[in-house]
Design an enzyme around this catalytic site. Structure first.
Site, PDB file in Angstrom:
ATOM      1  N   HIS A 170       0.893  -1.242   0.055  1.00  0.00           N
ATOM      2  CA  HIS A 170      -0.034   0.160  -0.002  1.00  0.00           C
ATOM      3  C   HIS A 170       0.898   1.333   0.112  1.00  0.00           C
ATOM      4  O   HIS A 170       2.152   1.350   0.070  1.00  0.00           O
ATOM      5  CB  HIS A 170      -0.725  -0.039   1.213  1.00  0.00           C
ATOM      6  CG  HIS A 170      -0.432  -0.149   2.667  1.00  0.00           C
ATOM      7  ND1 HIS A 170       0.388   1.190   3.196  1.00  0.00           N
ATOM      8  CD2 HIS A 170       0.092  -1.145   3.342  1.00  0.00           C
ATOM      9  CE1 HIS A 170       1.029   0.727   4.273  1.00  0.00           C
ATOM     10  NE2 HIS A 170       0.818  -0.412   4.379  1.00  0.00           N
ATOM     11  N   CYS A 186       3.126  -5.050   6.586  1.00  0.00           N
ATOM     12  CA  CYS A 186       2.761  -4.677   5.330  1.00  0.00           C
ATOM     13  C   CYS A 186       3.939  -4.152   4.482  1.00  0.00           C
ATOM     14  O   CYS A 186       4.977  -3.857   5.250  1.00  0.00           O
ATOM     15  CB  CYS A 186       1.541  -3.436   5.111  1.00  0.00           C
ATOM     16  SG  CYS A 186       0.065  -4.278   5.790  1.00  0.00           S
TER      17      CYS A 186
END
Length: 210
Positions: A170, A186
């Site tokens: 992301h 992440c």
């Protein structure tokens, strides 16, 4: 590249974050990136000097920007391919059309938060919302329970869900995190870069974390 004065091609002008982004997005706007252009982009990455928006220097936070061969990690590029190197703190993107780019990333804070192995993109989220996991709330009870799309969202302006629950590639609105061990699991990119990855990737694109 540590300890080296980072300069542009004329060896006199530092490459600012604005110029770096323009070069990165300009290359992405073209279809295929050949070897010569890929090498030029690698030079830009390794000689990149963050401006006042992005201090301290990104160079000090990245351990390697080596170019790699997709054949060493994937059988084919039918749906493109993504390699996330948590040691070098970079994301390699190979396209079936010959496109190749290396993007600096944030990586998980600890080995315990790091998951390695093969996965794939399962969902593309153009305006991601964010909710912390139960484990994240245990580590930091002060976290908000929900953040909607917008400038305060920890996932930035685009997100790609992986087949592993709660793991994503992301963007980020906190550019200080890029090049650091700073995530809860992440892989984060500059917002300018996640747009490039997001537009090219598809559901089913294979992802390998090493």
């Amino acid at each position: 590249m540590r300890g080296r004065t980072a300069m542009g091609k004329d060896m006199n002008t530092p490459i600012s974050r604005r110029n770096f982004t323009r070069l990165a997005l300009g290359a992405a706007a073209g279809c295929a990136v050949g070897p010569a252009l890929a090498a030029t982009e690698e030079d830009a990455l390794t000689s990149y000097v963050p401006d006042s928006q992005d201090q301290p220097r990104l160079l000090r936070r990245i351990s390697g920007l080596r170019m790699r061969n997709w054949e060493d990690y994937f059988d084919n590029l039918n749906k493109d391919a993504i390699l996330c190197d948590t040691n070098d703190r970079v994301l390699h993107y190979w396209g079936a059309d010959g496109f190749y780019r290396v993007f600096p990333t944030s990586v998980p804070l600890t080995d315990q938060l790091t998951r390695r192995g093969r996965t794939e993109i399962t969902l593309k989220r153009p305006e991601p919302e964010w909710r912390p996991t139960q484990n994240m709330l245990k580590r930091n009870p002060d976290l908000p329970k929900y953040v909607g799309p917008g400038p305060e969202n920890p996932l930035g302006i685009r997100a790609l869900n992986l087949s592993w629950p709660a793991y994503r590639i992301h963007g980020t609105n906190d550019i200080r995190k890029i090049g650091r061990q700073s995530s809860n699991g992440c892989i984060g990119l500059f917002n300018e870069h996640i747009v490039v990855v997001y537009e090219r990737a598809q559901v089913g694109t294979p992802v390998l974390l090493i």
